[in-house]
Design a protein around this motif. Sequence first.
Motif, PDB file in Angstrom:
ATOM      1  N   PRO A 211       0.819  -1.221   0.000  1.00 44.74           N
ATOM      2  CA  PRO A 211       0.000   0.000   0.000  1.00 44.74           C
ATOM      3  C   PRO A 211       0.852   1.270   0.000  1.00 44.74           C
ATOM      4  O   PRO A 211       0.584   2.208   0.736  1.00 44.74           O
ATOM      5  N   GLY A 212       1.899   1.301  -0.760  1.00 41.50           N
ATOM      6  CA  GLY A 212       2.735   2.483  -0.857  1.00 41.50           C
ATOM      7  C   GLY A 212       3.817   2.564   0.191  1.00 41.50           C
ATOM      8  O   GLY A 212       4.389   3.629   0.433  1.00 41.50           O
ATOM      9  N   GLU A 213       4.157   1.419   0.826  1.00 45.87           N
ATOM     10  CA  GLU A 213       5.139   1.426   1.904  1.00 45.87           C
ATOM     11  C   GLU A 213       6.545   1.101   1.434  1.00 45.87           C
ATOM     12  O   GLU A 213       7.524   1.456   2.079  1.00 45.87           O
ATOM     13  N   LEU A 214       6.684   0.399   0.303  1.00 44.78           N
ATOM     14  CA  LEU A 214       7.999  -0.076  -0.102  1.00 44.78           C
ATOM     15  C   LEU A 214       8.940   1.073  -0.440  1.00 44.78           C
ATOM     16  O   LEU A 214      10.140   1.013  -0.156  1.00 44.78           O
ATOM     17  N   PHE A 215       8.405   2.114  -1.065  1.00 46.87           N
ATOM     18  CA  PHE A 215       9.263   3.223  -1.449  1.00 46.87           C
ATOM     19  C   PHE A 215       9.945   3.851  -0.231  1.00 46.87           C
ATOM     20  O   PHE A 215      11.040   4.390  -0.337  1.00 46.87           O
ATOM     21  N   LYS A 216       9.302   3.767   0.927  1.00 46.11           N
ATOM     22  CA  LYS A 216       9.883   4.335   2.136  1.00 46.11           C
ATOM     23  C   LYS A 216      11.082   3.521   2.620  1.00 46.11           C
ATOM     24  O   LYS A 216      11.908   4.023   3.381  1.00 46.11           O
ATOM     25  N   LYS A 217      11.146   2.261   2.193  1.00 51.02           N
ATOM     26  CA  LYS A 217      12.211   1.370   2.663  1.00 51.02           C
ATOM     27  C   LYS A 217      13.439   1.386   1.759  1.00 51.02           C
ATOM     28  O   LYS A 217      14.436   0.725   2.059  1.00 51.02           O
ATOM     29  N   LEU A 218      13.381   2.117   0.636  1.00 56.43           N
ATOM     30  CA  LEU A 218      14.422   2.027  -0.380  1.00 56.43           C
ATOM     31  C   LEU A 218      15.008   3.392  -0.699  1.00 56.43           C
ATOM     32  O   LEU A 218      14.299   4.397  -0.698  1.00 56.43           O
ATOM     33  N   LYS A 219      16.295   3.408  -0.996  1.00 57.62           N
ATOM     34  CA  LYS A 219      16.953   4.625  -1.457  1.00 57.62           C
ATOM     35  C   LYS A 219      17.951   4.261  -2.549  1.00 57.62           C
ATOM     36  O   LYS A 219      18.373   3.107  -2.668  1.00 57.62           O
ATOM     37  N   GLN A 220      18.338   5.247  -3.346  1.00 60.03           N
ATOM     38  CA  GLN A 220      19.239   5.025  -4.463  1.00 60.03           C
ATOM     39  C   GLN A 220      20.661   5.431  -4.089  1.00 60.03           C
ATOM     40  O   GLN A 220      20.875   6.417  -3.394  1.00 60.03           O
ATOM     41  N   SER A 221      21.629   4.662  -4.570  1.00 56.10           N
ATOM     42  CA  SER A 221      23.031   4.940  -4.290  1.00 56.10           C
ATOM     43  C   SER A 221      23.844   4.851  -5.574  1.00 56.10           C
ATOM     44  O   SER A 221      23.666   3.925  -6.366  1.00 56.10           O
ATOM     45  N   MET A 222      24.729   5.810  -5.771  1.00 56.33           N
ATOM     46  CA  MET A 222      25.600   5.850  -6.947  1.00 56.33           C
ATOM     47  C   MET A 222      26.987   5.316  -6.596  1.00 56.33           C
ATOM     48  O   MET A 222      27.484   5.506  -5.485  1.00 56.33           O
ATOM     49  N   SER A 223      27.627   4.639  -7.556  1.00 55.16           N
ATOM     50  CA  SER A 223      29.028   4.230  -7.446  1.00 55.16           C
ATOM     51  C   SER A 223      29.686   4.456  -8.797  1.00 55.16           C
ATOM     52  O   SER A 223      29.008   4.577  -9.824  1.00 55.16           O
ATOM     53  N   TYR A 224      31.031   4.454  -8.801  1.00 57.74           N
ATOM     54  CA  TYR A 224      31.789   4.783 -10.005  1.00 57.74           C
ATOM     55  C   TYR A 224      32.839   3.707 -10.262  1.00 57.74           C
ATOM     56  O   TYR A 224      33.369   3.106  -9.324  1.00 57.74           O
ATOM     57  N   VAL A 225      33.129   3.475 -11.547  1.00 55.90           N
ATOM     58  CA  VAL A 225      34.042   2.403 -11.951  1.00 55.90           C
ATOM     59  C   VAL A 225      35.043   2.946 -12.969  1.00 55.90           C
ATOM     60  O   VAL A 225      34.662   3.662 -13.900  1.00 55.90           O
ATOM     61  N   LEU A 226      36.306   2.561 -12.783  1.00 53.18           N
ATOM     62  CA  LEU A 226      37.346   2.803 -13.785  1.00 53.18           C
ATOM     63  C   LEU A 226      37.898   1.461 -14.233  1.00 53.18           C
ATOM     64  O   LEU A 226      38.135   0.570 -13.402  1.00 53.18           O
ATOM     65  N   GLY A 227      38.092   1.291 -15.532  1.00 55.20           N
ATOM     66  CA  GLY A 227      38.752   0.102 -16.065  1.00 55.20           C
ATOM     67  C   GLY A 227      40.187   0.451 -16.410  1.00 55.20           C
ATOM     68  O   GLY A 227      40.436   1.125 -17.417  1.00 55.20           O
ATOM     69  N   ALA A 228      41.147  -0.001 -15.579  1.00 51.48           N
ATOM     70  CA  ALA A 228      42.541   0.439 -15.692  1.00 51.48           C
ATOM     71  C   ALA A 228      43.465  -0.732 -15.997  1.00 51.48           C
ATOM     72  O   ALA A 228      43.233  -1.865 -15.562  1.00 51.48           O
ATOM     73  N   TYR A 229      44.536  -0.431 -16.737  1.00 46.86           N
ATOM     74  CA  TYR A 229      45.622  -1.382 -16.960  1.00 46.86           C
ATOM     75  C   TYR A 229      46.834  -0.884 -16.186  1.00 46.86           C
ATOM     76  O   TYR A 229      47.207   0.289 -16.288  1.00 46.86           O
ATOM     77  N   ILE A 230      47.419  -1.793 -15.377  1.00 44.45           N
ATOM     78  CA  ILE A 230      48.535  -1.406 -14.520  1.00 44.45           C
ATOM     79  C   ILE A 230      49.785  -2.197 -14.898  1.00 44.45           C
ATOM     80  O   ILE A 230      49.707  -3.238 -15.560  1.00 44.45           O
ATOM     81  N   GLU A 231      50.935  -1.672 -14.472  1.00 42.78           N
ATOM     82  CA  GLU A 231      52.216  -2.326 -14.790  1.00 42.78           C
ATOM     83  C   GLU A 231      52.419  -3.586 -13.966  1.00 42.78           C
ATOM     84  O   GLU A 231      52.999  -4.568 -14.440  1.00 42.78           O
ATOM     85  N   GLU A 232      51.960  -3.578 -12.724  1.00 43.57           N
ATOM     86  CA  GLU A 232      52.187  -4.698 -11.822  1.00 43.57           C
ATOM     87  C   GLU A 232      51.195  -5.831 -12.074  1.00 43.57           C
ATOM     88  O   GLU A 232      50.070  -5.587 -12.518  1.00 43.57           O
ATOM     89  N   PRO A 233      51.572  -7.075 -11.795  1.00 50.68           N
ATOM     90  CA  PRO A 233      50.588  -8.164 -11.846  1.00 50.68           C
ATOM     91  C   PRO A 233      49.584  -7.993 -10.707  1.00 50.68           C
ATOM     92  O   PRO A 233      49.954  -7.644  -9.582  1.00 50.68           O
ATOM     93  N   PHE A 234      48.316  -8.227 -11.007  1.00 57.34           N
ATOM     94  CA  PHE A 234      47.285  -8.054  -9.982  1.00 57.34           C
ATOM     95  C   PHE A 234      47.183  -9.338  -9.165  1.00 57.34           C
ATOM     96  O   PHE A 234      47.194 -10.442  -9.718  1.00 57.34           O
ATOM     97  N   PRO A 235      47.058  -9.247  -7.831  1.00 55.15           N
ATOM     98  CA  PRO A 235      47.013 -10.458  -6.998  1.00 55.15           C
ATOM     99  C   PRO A 235      45.728 -11.257  -7.206  1.00 55.15           C
ATOM    100  O   PRO A 235      44.711 -10.732  -7.676  1.00 55.15           O
ATOM    101  N   GLU A 236      45.792 -12.521  -6.848  1.00 58.73           N
ATOM    102  CA  GLU A 236      44.650 -13.419  -6.995  1.00 58.73           C
ATOM    103  C   GLU A 236      43.583 -13.063  -5.970  1.00 58.73           C
ATOM    104  O   GLU A 236      43.803 -13.162  -4.763  1.00 58.73           O
ATOM    105  N   GLY A 237      42.432 -12.625  -6.435  1.00 54.41           N
ATOM    106  CA  GLY A 237      41.358 -12.321  -5.498  1.00 54.41           C
ATOM    107  C   GLY A 237      40.587 -11.075  -5.870  1.00 54.41           C
ATOM    108  O   GLY A 237      40.911 -10.358  -6.822  1.00 54.41           O
ATOM    109  N   MET A 238      39.531 -10.836  -5.076  1.00 57.15           N
ATOM    110  CA  MET A 238      38.702  -9.633  -5.177  1.00 57.15           C
ATOM    111  C   MET A 238      38.777  -8.935  -3.826  1.00 57.15           C
ATOM    112  O   MET A 238      38.709  -9.589  -2.784  1.00 57.15           O
ATOM    113  N   PHE A 239      38.881  -7.612  -3.829  1.00 50.05           N
ATOM    114  CA  PHE A 239      39.205  -6.881  -2.609  1.00 50.05           C
ATOM    115  C   PHE A 239      38.285  -5.676  -2.434  1.00 50.05           C
ATOM    116  O   PHE A 239      37.950  -4.992  -3.394  1.00 50.05           O
TER     117      PHE A 239
END
Length: 506
Positions: free
Chosen positions: A246-274
């Motif tokens: 009955p119009g309650e869900l919108f009160k429980k939610l908010k929007q969030s922005m994030s930013y991404v760069l796709g970069a190439y680096i000189e060093e080898p990247f370690p195994e994993g996600m951080f």
Amino acid sequence: MPNRNETGYTLPGKAESYWVATTPESNYPALSGDIRVDVAIIGGGIVGITSAFLLKEAGVSVAVIEADRILRGTTGHTTAKITSQHNLIYDSLISELGRGQAKQYADSNQAAIDKIEYIVRSWNIDCDFSYKPAYVYAGSEASAQKILDEVRAARSLGIPASFEGDLPLPFKTYGSVRFSHQAQFHPRKYLCALAREIEGDGCHIYEKTRALGIEGEGPVIVKTDRGNIKAENIIQATRFPIVDKPGELFKKLKQSMSYVLGAYIEEPFPEGMFINAEEPARSLRSQPTEKGEMVLVVGDGHHAGYGNPTHEHYGHLEDWVRSVYRVRSIDYHWSTEDVVPEDNVPLIGRLTPDSEHLYLATGFKKWGMTAGTAAAMILTDTILGRDNPWTEVYDPSRSRQESQFSMEDVSGIEPGQGTVIEKGEEEKVAVYRDPQGVLYTLNPACRHMGCTVSWNDAEKTWDCPCHGSRYNARGEVIYSPAVYGLLEKRIRGQDKKPYSYTRDTS
């Protein structure tokens, strides 16, 4: 930080998601006229496509409609980590929701990892799927204790978590929680393959078709700008539901922005996600490309409509990555918008308790690859009339209200004793105190048909008088027909961490 406007800052790389840039544009037709299917799905992201795929597998006819092109929204702009490690969450989930619901959250996301791997393997999908450990690291001494708390909490829920002291990162860390058997992939390669399996045998994907409203109660009609879809059930798999009763869900939610760069680096990247445990967020993962290994640098999030000018957020990320790595080039930049629920748990299930035909899934808080897959599994089970063990924690109608009972009400329960305590006609709690004094408080409704269990003092079990289901003192099933254990029920003043976590962090 210099003012980016004053310095003439130019955004680095191509302004496009790498996932979108490296996969063909979809070209499904628009709806033309009225149709009828078993399930209509509004939204062509990971929830919509995966739900349609699973429902078609079960012999259900489906129609997915998307206002633009499928998989170009949040799903096409994700970081694409397939992980049950959603930053530091399990210690707080146990504290706020209790161990039972925290375990539902953990189990559902672990199962989603396995489901994605199964689909990739079974359908031989080339989508760069690979297993990687996932880490949340303390970037300051102030976060070190949070890491230890998270390790203990995650391990108590059966998650493959461990403590790591040193990480192969080019800056100082103060310990981390490692989740093993996590994964990453190219989300559009994976989901475009699923979409190709949906088309045919009475199942459809319609693009450039905008939902305008929902009418009726089984069958339900989705009204669009291209015609109407009549269906027995409807899934709203959009960021925000187009229909909110009955119009309650919108009160429980908010929007969030994030930013991404796709970069190439000189060093080898370690195994994993951080990802770090602090704000602003700094997330790193690699991706194989034709040009070599690209590193996705993610973070600088803020509430949508607030924050600095957009170019400053990209500038912060670029300054940071160049301060820790030797960057050869930055080839891509993109932003993403995610829905964050007020209690940090997605909303998945029936729109309201009495909505037998209206379902939704939203609020994945930047972790949509596993949460979206789990949502598709939950919704598929519910529509097919199958039990699913994770529905309670994600229930969109949840209130999270604390019990009327207090610690004073259970103060007379001795070690080794159990009983059901009642307040009025409705409020009941099953209470057991183990020989060490640890208190277990449970909902006494049997998970088979809802009858109230009673305490068996001789065998230290909870027994159902209706159909013979039995549970051990902690609420775990020991005799059917019940399949799932008794749900935990918190009481006012109860220790937020009643379970003894091991302090072994090896």
